[in-house]
Design a protein around this motif. Structure first.
Motif, PDB file in Angstrom:
ATOM      1  N   ALA A  83      -7.931  13.323   6.153  1.00  0.00           N
ATOM      2  CA  ALA A  83      -7.951  11.903   5.807  1.00  0.00           C
ATOM      3  C   ALA A  83      -6.530  11.346   5.826  1.00  0.00           C
ATOM      4  CB  ALA A  83      -8.551  11.724   4.417  1.00  0.00           C
ATOM      5  N   THR A  84      -6.367  10.210   6.456  1.00  0.00           N
ATOM      6  CA  THR A  84      -5.074   9.538   6.465  1.00  0.00           C
ATOM      7  C   THR A  84      -4.969   8.662   5.222  1.00  0.00           C
ATOM      8  OG1 THR A  84      -5.123   9.520   8.853  1.00  0.00           O
ATOM      9  CG2 THR A  84      -3.651   7.955   7.811  1.00  0.00           C
ATOM     10  N   VAL A  85      -3.850   8.724   4.550  1.00  0.00           N
ATOM     11  CA  VAL A  85      -3.700   7.982   3.289  1.00  0.00           C
ATOM     12  C   VAL A  85      -2.327   7.329   3.196  1.00  0.00           C
ATOM     13  CG1 VAL A  85      -5.273   9.526   2.033  1.00  0.00           C
ATOM     14  CG2 VAL A  85      -2.814  10.029   2.062  1.00  0.00           C
ATOM     15  N   GLY A  86      -2.211   6.393   2.253  1.00  0.00           N
ATOM     16  CA  GLY A  86      -0.925   5.872   1.814  1.00  0.00           C
ATOM     17  C   GLY A  86      -0.563   6.570   0.507  1.00  0.00           C
ATOM     18  N   SER A  87       0.742   6.623   0.202  1.00  0.00           N
ATOM     19  CA  SER A  87       1.162   7.308  -1.026  1.00  0.00           C
ATOM     20  C   SER A  87       1.675   6.291  -2.035  1.00  0.00           C
ATOM     21  CB  SER A  87       2.242   8.336  -0.724  1.00  0.00           C
ATOM     22  OG  SER A  87       3.466   7.705  -0.443  1.00  0.00           O
ATOM     23  N   ALA A 158     -10.250   5.889  -3.351  1.00  0.00           N
ATOM     24  CA  ALA A 158     -11.014   5.508  -2.155  1.00  0.00           C
ATOM     25  C   ALA A 158     -11.258   4.001  -2.199  1.00  0.00           C
ATOM     26  CB  ALA A 158     -12.336   6.262  -2.105  1.00  0.00           C
ATOM     27  N   THR A 159     -10.610   3.268  -1.295  1.00  0.00           N
ATOM     28  CA  THR A 159     -10.747   1.811  -1.265  1.00  0.00           C
ATOM     29  C   THR A 159     -11.661   1.393  -0.114  1.00  0.00           C
ATOM     30  OG1 THR A 159      -8.729   1.633   0.034  1.00  0.00           O
ATOM     31  CG2 THR A 159      -8.509   1.376  -2.352  1.00  0.00           C
ATOM     32  N   GLN A 160     -12.093   0.150  -0.159  1.00  0.00           N
ATOM     33  CA  GLN A 160     -13.132  -0.304   0.749  1.00  0.00           C
ATOM     34  C   GLN A 160     -12.635  -0.556   2.175  1.00  0.00           C
ATOM     35  OE1 GLN A 160     -16.201  -0.340   0.541  1.00  0.00           O
ATOM     36  NE2 GLN A 160     -17.068  -1.910   1.862  1.00  0.00           N
ATOM     37  N   ARG A 163      -9.134  -3.785   5.387  1.00  0.00           N
ATOM     38  CA  ARG A 163      -7.780  -4.298   5.156  1.00  0.00           C
ATOM     39  C   ARG A 163      -7.036  -3.331   4.246  1.00  0.00           C
ATOM     40  NH1 ARG A 163      -7.094  -5.716   0.009  1.00  0.00           N
ATOM     41  NH2 ARG A 163      -8.920  -6.298  -1.220  1.00  0.00           N
ATOM     42  N   LEU A 164      -5.719  -3.350   4.332  1.00  0.00           N
ATOM     43  CA  LEU A 164      -4.911  -2.588   3.391  1.00  0.00           C
ATOM     44  C   LEU A 164      -4.874  -3.335   2.051  1.00  0.00           C
ATOM     45  CD1 LEU A 164      -2.343  -1.593   6.079  1.00  0.00           C
ATOM     46  CD2 LEU A 164      -3.708   0.031   4.767  1.00  0.00           C
ATOM     47  N   GLU A 165      -4.312  -2.713   1.024  1.00  0.00           N
ATOM     48  CA  GLU A 165      -4.376  -3.261  -0.322  1.00  0.00           C
ATOM     49  C   GLU A 165      -3.270  -4.278  -0.576  1.00  0.00           C
ATOM     50  OE1 GLU A 165      -4.157   0.099   0.381  1.00  0.00           O
ATOM     51  OE2 GLU A 165      -6.345   0.250   0.394  1.00  0.00           O
ATOM     52  N   THR A 166      -3.437  -5.056  -1.644  1.00  0.00           N
ATOM     53  CA  THR A 166      -2.341  -5.897  -2.112  1.00  0.00           C
ATOM     54  C   THR A 166      -1.424  -5.054  -3.016  1.00  0.00           C
ATOM     55  OG1 THR A 166      -3.440  -6.579  -4.158  1.00  0.00           O
ATOM     56  CG2 THR A 166      -3.875  -7.917  -2.180  1.00  0.00           C
ATOM     57  N   ILE A 180      -2.682   8.830  -4.154  1.00  0.00           N
ATOM     58  CA  ILE A 180      -2.829   8.531  -2.723  1.00  0.00           C
ATOM     59  C   ILE A 180      -4.015   7.587  -2.553  1.00  0.00           C
ATOM     60  CG2 ILE A 180      -1.720  10.622  -1.820  1.00  0.00           C
ATOM     61  CD1 ILE A 180      -4.438  11.927  -1.570  1.00  0.00           C
ATOM     62  N   VAL A 181      -3.987   6.819  -1.460  1.00  0.00           N
ATOM     63  CA  VAL A 181      -5.050   5.837  -1.259  1.00  0.00           C
ATOM     64  C   VAL A 181      -5.510   5.856   0.196  1.00  0.00           C
ATOM     65  CG1 VAL A 181      -3.259   4.026  -1.066  1.00  0.00           C
ATOM     66  CG2 VAL A 181      -5.643   3.364  -1.402  1.00  0.00           C
ATOM     67  N   GLY A 182      -6.839   5.947   0.359  1.00  0.00           N
ATOM     68  CA  GLY A 182      -7.423   5.961   1.684  1.00  0.00           C
ATOM     69  C   GLY A 182      -8.782   5.280   1.642  1.00  0.00           C
ATOM     70  N   ALA A 206       0.526   8.721   5.776  1.00  0.00           N
ATOM     71  CA  ALA A 206       1.065   7.985   6.928  1.00  0.00           C
ATOM     72  C   ALA A 206       2.073   6.922   6.485  1.00  0.00           C
ATOM     73  CB  ALA A 206      -0.072   7.322   7.694  1.00  0.00           C
ATOM     74  N   ASN A 207       1.994   6.497   5.228  1.00  0.00           N
ATOM     75  CA  ASN A 207       2.818   5.364   4.795  1.00  0.00           C
ATOM     76  C   ASN A 207       2.926   5.361   3.284  1.00  0.00           C
ATOM     77  OD1 ASN A 207      -0.162   4.595   5.118  1.00  0.00           O
ATOM     78  ND2 ASN A 207       0.601   2.986   3.750  1.00  0.00           N
ATOM     79  N   ARG A 208       3.958   4.660   2.782  1.00  0.00           N
ATOM     80  CA  ARG A 208       3.973   4.321   1.363  1.00  0.00           C
ATOM     81  C   ARG A 208       2.983   3.170   1.203  1.00  0.00           C
ATOM     82  NH1 ARG A 208       7.938   5.024  -1.825  1.00  0.00           N
ATOM     83  NH2 ARG A 208       6.203   5.133  -3.278  1.00  0.00           N
ATOM     84  N   ALA A 209       2.249   3.178   0.096  1.00  0.00           N
ATOM     85  CA  ALA A 209       1.218   2.166  -0.118  1.00  0.00           C
ATOM     86  C   ALA A 209       1.835   0.780  -0.273  1.00  0.00           C
ATOM     87  CB  ALA A 209       0.402   2.539  -1.350  1.00  0.00           C
ATOM     88  N   ALA A 210       0.975  -0.235  -0.271  1.00  0.00           N
ATOM     89  CA  ALA A 210       1.438  -1.638  -0.261  1.00  0.00           C
ATOM     90  C   ALA A 210       2.416  -1.909  -1.408  1.00  0.00           C
ATOM     91  CB  ALA A 210       0.230  -2.561  -0.387  1.00  0.00           C
ATOM     92  N   GLY A 216       7.075  -2.784   7.145  1.00  0.00           N
ATOM     93  CA  GLY A 216       5.663  -3.133   7.265  1.00  0.00           C
ATOM     94  C   GLY A 216       4.788  -1.891   7.298  1.00  0.00           C
ATOM     95  N   LEU A 217       3.643  -2.012   6.642  1.00  0.00           N
ATOM     96  CA  LEU A 217       2.775  -0.830   6.523  1.00  0.00           C
ATOM     97  C   LEU A 217       2.266  -0.347   7.867  1.00  0.00           C
ATOM     98  CD1 LEU A 217       2.715  -1.673   3.479  1.00  0.00           C
ATOM     99  CD2 LEU A 217       0.374  -0.829   3.492  1.00  0.00           C
ATOM    100  N   LEU A 218       1.835  -1.304   8.700  1.00  0.00           N
ATOM    101  CA  LEU A 218       1.217  -0.872   9.955  1.00  0.00           C
ATOM    102  C   LEU A 218       2.245  -0.181  10.845  1.00  0.00           C
ATOM    103  CD1 LEU A 218      -1.146  -3.907  10.541  1.00  0.00           C
ATOM    104  CD2 LEU A 218      -1.761  -1.602   9.809  1.00  0.00           C
TER     105      LEU A 218
HETATM  106  N1  HPA Z   1      -4.298   2.261   2.089  1.00  0.00           N
HETATM  107  C1  HPA Z   1      -5.573   2.602   2.396  1.00  0.00           C
HETATM  108  N2  HPA Z   1      -5.879   3.425   3.378  1.00  0.00           N
HETATM  109  C2  HPA Z   1      -4.879   3.941   4.100  1.00  0.00           C
HETATM  110  C3  HPA Z   1      -3.539   3.630   3.851  1.00  0.00           C
HETATM  111  C4  HPA Z   1      -3.227   2.742   2.792  1.00  0.00           C
HETATM  112  O1  HPA Z   1      -2.057   2.422   2.512  1.00  0.00           O
HETATM  113  N3  HPA Z   1      -2.794   4.305   4.771  1.00  0.00           N
HETATM  114  C5  HPA Z   1      -3.675   5.005   5.530  1.00  0.00           C
HETATM  115  N4  HPA Z   1      -4.934   4.789   5.138  1.00  0.00           N
END
Ligand code: HPA
Length: 247
Positions: A83-87, A158-160, A163-166, A180-182, A206-210, A216-218
């Motif tokens: 699973a790819t996540v933000g930290s 686990a978010t919906q 879109r990425l989070e605020t 972590i958030v994915g 893959a990234n630091r969370a929002a 930029g996250l993307l």
């Molecule tokens: N948030 C949610 N899902 C993700 C993220 C994130 O920052 N990065 C990769 N998947």
């Protein structure tokens, strides 16, 4: 048979070798793609990209029930989900591999159970420890044996999506104790539990969370995903014999 569920950045895995595409139907429709089944270094495996072969399904549209049912029907006895996540905390940087031990579910509107009472039965499963301890130990053993850094323990939010989070949402997840958030961790983990399939998640940061990173996250995801997935693949290939003993 060890099932490997691929996520973003891992919808194809040619290095797995000559696996046979296996089409499976389930009461919930077909899984996201034909399962690729065979043996890797003598260990029976099957690979399924949860977003489909061309990464065409967004997280909220994945047919998690068909994916998990299909893996079990193909003979899976354990599932390792990449699973790819933000930290969220600073000490977990992009490129890190994380083995979560807890999860908080913020998703909604997904088909999240096999036990929906349609057959007149009410069933509950225990989910205190959502990830299988033996599979986690096998991954930790393999990482230690190969000198691959793997962070042991994190709470996955686990978010919906899609879109990425605020920034405020990430602040809230941090207050909730998440690291972590994915977008795909649930209901996947719960459905595996309902089917009696031991399940562990190998998270690739893959990234630091929002609101936590400098750029930029993307762009950050784009920059770090490939290297993280590469490390995850190396770890999983090294772990297969360990997993086969414990799965
Ligand atoms: N948030 C949610 N899902 C993700 C993220 C994130 O920052 N990065 C990769 N998947």
């Amino acid at each position: 048979m060890i099932a490997l569920l691929g996520g973003s950045g891992l919808d194809r895995w040619p290095q797995l070798g000559a696996l046979v595409p296996t089409t499976i139907d389930t009461p919930y429709g077909p899984p996201a793609a034909p399962l690729l089944c065979g043996a890797v270094d003598g260990v029976p495996v099957c690979f399924l990209p949860r977003h489909g072969a061309g990464h065409s399904l967004p997280p909220h549209r994945i047919n998690y029930r068909a994916n998990l049912w299909g893996l079990k029907a193909a003979g899976a006895t354990a599932v390792i989900a990449v699973a790819t996540v933000g930290s969220i905390p600073a000490h977990i940087g992009p490129g890190a591999l994380v083995l979560p031990d807890q999860i908080v579910d913020y998703t909604h509107g997904r088909e999240a159970t096999f036990f929906d009472g349609a057959d007149g039965q009410v069933e509950h499963v225990e989910f205190t420890e959502p990830y299988d301890g033996l599979l986690r130990a096998a991954l930790l053993d393999a990482a230690a044996a190969r000198g691959i850094a793997l962070i042991d323990g994190a709470t996955y939010a686990a978010t919906q999506g899609p879109r990425l989070e605020t920034r405020a949402e990430i602040d809230r997840l941090e207050r909730d104790g998440c690291h972590i958030v994915g977008m795909t961790g649930m209901p996947e983990a719960a459905l595996a539990r309902e089917l009696g399939l031991p399940y562990a998640c190998l998270a690739v940061v893959a990234n630091r969370a929002a609101g936590r990173g400098a750029i930029g996250l993307l762009a950050e995801i784009e920059q770090h995903l490939a290297a993280g997935i590469d490390a995850a693949q190396r770890l999983l290939l090294a772990a297969l014999p360990h997993l086969a003993r414990r799965g």
